[in-house]
Design a protein around this motif. Structure first.
Motif, mmCIF file in Angstrom:
data_model
loop_
_atom_site.group_PDB
_atom_site.id
_atom_site.type_symbol
_atom_site.label_atom_id
_atom_site.label_comp_id
_atom_site.label_asym_id
_atom_site.label_seq_id
_atom_site.Cartn_x
_atom_site.Cartn_y
_atom_site.Cartn_z
ATOM 1 N N TYR A 1 1.700 31.742 64.350
ATOM 2 C CA TYR A 1 2.626 30.968 63.533
ATOM 3 C C TYR A 1 2.304 31.057 62.043
ATOM 4 O O TYR A 1 3.105 30.646 61.205
ATOM 5 C CB TYR A 1 2.636 29.506 63.994
ATOM 6 C CG TYR A 1 3.523 29.294 65.201
ATOM 7 C CD1 TYR A 1 4.834 28.888 65.054
ATOM 8 C CD2 TYR A 1 3.046 29.542 66.482
ATOM 9 C CE1 TYR A 1 5.657 28.707 66.147
ATOM 10 C CE2 TYR A 1 3.863 29.369 67.590
ATOM 11 C CZ TYR A 1 5.166 28.968 67.422
ATOM 12 O OH TYR A 1 5.983 28.811 68.515
ATOM 13 N N LEU B 1 11.105 32.349 63.446
ATOM 14 C CA LEU B 1 10.417 31.145 63.924
ATOM 15 C C LEU B 1 11.123 30.511 65.121
ATOM 16 O O LEU B 1 10.485 30.144 66.117
ATOM 17 C CB LEU B 1 10.290 30.128 62.785
ATOM 18 C CG LEU B 1 9.687 28.763 63.163
ATOM 19 C CD1 LEU B 1 8.261 28.924 63.653
ATOM 20 C CD2 LEU B 1 9.742 27.796 61.989
ATOM 21 N N ALA C 1 -0.714 26.167 61.844
ATOM 22 C CA ALA C 1 -0.392 27.552 61.509
ATOM 23 C C ALA C 1 -1.397 28.150 60.540
ATOM 24 O O ALA C 1 -1.761 29.321 60.643
ATOM 25 C CB ALA C 1 1.018 27.635 60.923
#
Length: 443
Positions: free
Chosen positions: A28, A56, A420
């Motif tokens: 991510y 995403l 992330a």
């Protein structure tokens, strides 16, 4: 902040997230930034530095083992440049099903940007011919216009010739006047977005995330050439895109107020303004002024007052709905340790207002979203935590933990916090200085 205070705040955040699954995801890391967007059709129309990757949404769905069946309904209360909505349209097309996407955006320029992208993605080549004809009309009107008779926007940045050569400003205004005089509807919005995308390159200012920076050595581009280049990219994307059986709408409004209460969504995905020192109305002001979104400085000030209370750059209203809610005690308990960490200096009142205002706004957002999620739906938000102050007086506002806590009070269950990336700051190595994707399910 003294070491004991910093340790107490860290312990507070650990307690709040203690029952959640918290993981680190290098996958991510590349998705919470606009990685790859500059080369993707429609996404490339305007570079929004604060956007996330067009990939995403598909990754979120894959990791949740979600496969859309008959249709896909997606909502973004802070649509920005429309990344979530475009990605949802792509996902539905790839699965051979229709999508219904809705967004809300408060910034007038970003609202027009996202709705133009959604329109273009849905209509594709059906909009290309009208766009091409309109572009020719705009070219004729521009080349025959009298630049000297057009007023320069009443905005100090655009009137500063060190920032923007006067001829470029006059040409940009002439392009807008030509667009507005000979086009209308959605095609007009497409052309206005081309104009907005040309603005930055025509001057010596660059966006660095926090503000506009003066780049004295930059050579400004010719306004018409820059506009034409952007229009060429838009036309190419339209020509290469098949129309799709989906619907999309972006409302000019307030994400804290949600959308039609009868709407039900499979996914709600958004990235709210982060609680830091960035005023997005200010960062994208030149584009907004050039499009005529503001006629006077007072109108721009009014727009700033309507935005999420995510920064202390201006004084917002100090009405906090959570104080009168049935979860007021729990909310106060969540933010008291943060408030106690604010150092007593000249910035303290602004920081206290930021914490309370941001908490109030995010609680309202999450409550409204809860009304519109399907029983087995998903919500994901992307947010970065922020450090405030310096040295011993520094403290972190852990927005991911705070919003997760507020989500639980709004009827959600925190499924996972995917960290992330860690955010770097020379004066802090705090474990909560991070950017995360937080996944929620209805409780």
């Amino acid at each position: 902040m003294a070491q004991a205070g910093a340790s107490a705040l860290t312990s507070h955040y650990r307690r709040l997230q203690g029952s959640w699954k918290v993981s680190s995801s290098t996958q991510y890391q590349r998705l919470v930034v606009p990685n790859g967007n500059a080369s993707q059709p429609f996404h490339r129309w305007f570079h929004l530095k604060e956007a996330y990757s067009s990939q995403l949404l598909s990754q979120l769905m894959a990791d949740s083992s979600y496969v859309p069946n008959e249709n896909l309904a997606v909502f973004d209360p802070y649509s920005g440049s429309g990344t979530t909505l475009l990605s949802a349209l792509d996902m539905a097309t790839n699965h051979g099903i229709p999508a219904q996407v809705k967004g809300v955006e408060r910034n007038p320029f970003l609202w027009e940007l996202s709705r133009a992208k959604v329109y273009g993605r849905i209509c594709g080549r059906e909009a290309a011919k009208a766009f091409d004809v309109a572009l020719d009309s705009v070219a004729d009107a521009f080349h025959s216009s009298s630049r000297e008779s057009l007023p320069i926007p009443d905005q100090s940045t655009l009137q500063n010739e060190a920032y923007f050569p006067r001829q470029n400003v006059r040409d940009l205004v002439a392009i807008r006047s030509s667009i507005d005089s000979c086009t209308d509807g959605e095609v007009r919005s497409l052309l206005r977005i081309c104009l907005a995308a040309a603005v930055e390159g025509c001057g010596r200012l660059r966006r660095d995330g926090r503000a506009l920076r003066f780049a004295p050595n930059r050579q400004p581009k010719d306004a018409w050439s820059s506009f034409s280049e952007r229009a060429g990219a838009v036309l190419q994307d339209l020509l290469l895109t098949e129309p799709i059986e989906s619907s999309g709408e972006v409302f000019f409004g307030d994400g804290r107020e949600g959308v039609n209460e009868t709407a039900v969504f499979d996914w709600i995905v958004f990235s709210p303004p982060y609680p830091n020192n960035i005023d997005y109305t200010e960062v994208y002001k030149t584009e907004a002024w050039m499009l005529g979104c503001y006629e006077t400085p007072a109108e721009m000030r009014a727009q700033r007052q309507l935005t999420v209370r995510s920064h202390p750059s201006i004084r917002f209203n100090q009405d906090y709905a959570f104080l009168a809610s049935d979860v007021s005690r729990e909310v106060q308990s969540a933010i008291d340790p943060i408030l106690e960490s604010v150092p007593d200096d000249r910035y303290s009142s602004g920081r206290v207002e930021l914490i309370k205002g941001y908490t109030d706004d995010m609680l309202l957002t999450l409550q409204k979203c809860r009304q519109n999620i399907s029983p087995d739906g998903h919500l994901a938000f992307i947010v970065g935590n922020s450090a405030h102050g310096a040295g011993d007086d520094s403290f972190v506002i852990a927005a991911d933990v705070l919003m997760g806590t507020l989500a639980e009070l709004a009827g959600w269950r925190v499924e996972e916090v995917r960290v992330a990336r860690q955010l770097s700051r020379r004066t802090s190595d705090n474990e909560f200085l991070r950017e995360s994707v937080v996944l929620l399910r209805p409780a």
